[in-house]
Design an enzyme around this catalytic site. Structure first.
Site, mmCIF file in Angstrom:
data_model
loop_
_atom_site.group_PDB
_atom_site.id
_atom_site.type_symbol
_atom_site.label_atom_id
_atom_site.label_comp_id
_atom_site.label_asym_id
_atom_site.label_seq_id
_atom_site.Cartn_x
_atom_site.Cartn_y
_atom_site.Cartn_z
ATOM 1 N N ASP A 59 0.829 -1.210 0.000
ATOM 2 C CA ASP A 59 0.000 0.000 0.000
ATOM 3 C C ASP A 59 0.865 1.262 0.000
ATOM 4 O O ASP A 59 1.956 1.276 0.569
ATOM 5 C CB ASP A 59 -0.927 -0.022 1.229
ATOM 6 C CG ASP A 59 -2.058 0.981 1.101
ATOM 7 O OD1 ASP A 59 -2.416 1.349 -0.036
ATOM 8 O OD2 ASP A 59 -2.592 1.400 2.150
ATOM 9 N N HIS A 116 2.220 3.478 -9.114
ATOM 10 C CA HIS A 116 2.017 2.057 -9.424
ATOM 11 C C HIS A 116 3.204 1.512 -10.225
ATOM 12 O O HIS A 116 3.675 0.402 -9.978
ATOM 13 C CB HIS A 116 0.705 1.860 -10.191
ATOM 14 C CG HIS A 116 -0.522 2.217 -9.409
ATOM 15 N ND1 HIS A 116 -0.695 1.828 -8.100
ATOM 16 C CD2 HIS A 116 -1.629 2.945 -9.729
ATOM 17 C CE1 HIS A 116 -1.863 2.289 -7.661
ATOM 18 N NE2 HIS A 116 -2.445 2.973 -8.625
ATOM 19 N N LEU A 161 10.845 -20.539 -4.825
ATOM 20 C CA LEU A 161 9.816 -19.688 -4.223
ATOM 21 C C LEU A 161 8.487 -19.812 -4.977
ATOM 22 O O LEU A 161 8.460 -19.824 -6.198
ATOM 23 C CB LEU A 161 10.293 -18.226 -4.295
ATOM 24 C CG LEU A 161 9.309 -17.145 -3.846
ATOM 25 C CD1 LEU A 161 9.122 -17.183 -2.332
ATOM 26 C CD2 LEU A 161 9.781 -15.759 -4.281
#
Ligand code: IPE
Ligand code: IPE
Ligand code: MG
Length: 263
Positions: free
Chosen positions: A25, A42, A136
């Protein structure tokens, strides 16, 4: 020694979280502070995604779950939604060779059918191309909310009951967990939220029952490897008790930050 190496040298590599989840955020505020459009925030946020993926992979963390777009984010202005959908699609496509060469598997979580087709195809292609990767697992939560996930799970369980495959008495925590989009992924050990808000915003409500929560005012585009390493160090200073006493935890060699008993 640079600052990152210094932070990393203080980590106990035997007690790293197996699963880290992040609420990414603060992109909009980061841009606003610079007098730029939210879209710039963004775009810069993508760079942070690469950094945390890289460090998670390098440290041998098994699962990294990123909250990239919530069910509620569909209510943002159409231009921002369109931009985010496009950005997510092209970024995933561009990063696919990196993911493959680093043995990172992409797992898509959320109501992926709602993603516009062009981006959805890019996402599905990446998931397919990385499906054989064994390092991962990068869980990308898109058009995701925990209430959506739990509601979908309730529907699946109701269907199993209606078909006579299951009785109400047989429903337990494992039944619910197995019907979630995140099924099979161990619960997050650590949940990080950047951007200063101290709330969960409909993220992994079931899965974070015993997660350690870490809130930082750092805005997502400023969250790099150092900030991530600091969060990991903070996590390692905590004692996870799972409802038990400190003495029980100290005396139980099976219970440490890595191997929660109550799961
Ligand atoms: C997080 O940054 C990205 C998404 C929710 C998609 P925000 O866009 O929420 O940035 P702020 O919170 O407005 O600063
Ligand atoms: C949470 O951020 C969702 C994501 C990071 C994808 P928001 O910016 O949407 O959360 P609120 O609105 O501040 O709770
Ligand atoms: Mg926000």
């Amino acid at each position: 020694m640079n600052r990152l190496d210094d932070l990393l040298s203080r980590l106990d590599m035997t007690r790293l979280p197996r699963h880290v989840a992040m609420i990414m955020d603060g992109n909009g505020r980061w841009a606003k502070q610079r007098g730029e459009q939210r879209s710039e925030g963004h775009a810069e946020g993508v760079v942070s995604v690469r950094k945390v993926t890289e460090l998670s992979s390098d440290l041998g963390i098994s699962y990294l779950t990123l909250y990239a777009f919530s069910t509620e984010n569909w209510n943002r202005p159409k231009e921002e939604v369109d931009l985010l959908m496009h950005l997510i699609g092209i970024t995933i496509e561009r990063e696919t060779p990196y993911l493959v060469s680093n043995n990172v598997k992409l797992r898509l979580v959320g109501d992926i059918d709602r993603i516009p087709e062009a981006s959805r195809m890019r996402l599905l292609r990446c998931a397919e191309e990385t499906s054989g990767c064994t390092g991962l697992t990068l869980c990308m939560c898109l058009s995701y909310s925990s209430r959506w996930e739990l509601t979908e799970a309730a529907k699946k369980i109701a269907l199993q009951c209606a078909r006579g495959e299951l009785t109400a008495d047989q429903i337990d925590e494992n039944t619910v967990a197995s019907c979630l989009d995140m099924a099979g992924v161990p619960d997050p050990d650590l949940l990080i939220r950047t951007g200063g808000e101290q709330r969960i915003s409909n993220f992994l409500l079931w899965q974070i029952a015993y997660s350690e929560l870490y809130f930082t005012p750092t805005l997502w585009p400023d969250f790099g490897k150092e900030a991530y390493a600091e969060a990991l160090l903070d996590y390692q200073r905590r004692e996870r008790r799972y409802g038990m006493t400190s003495e029980q935890i100290a005396g139980d060699t099976d219970t440490n930050a890595n191997t929660p008993k109550a799961q």
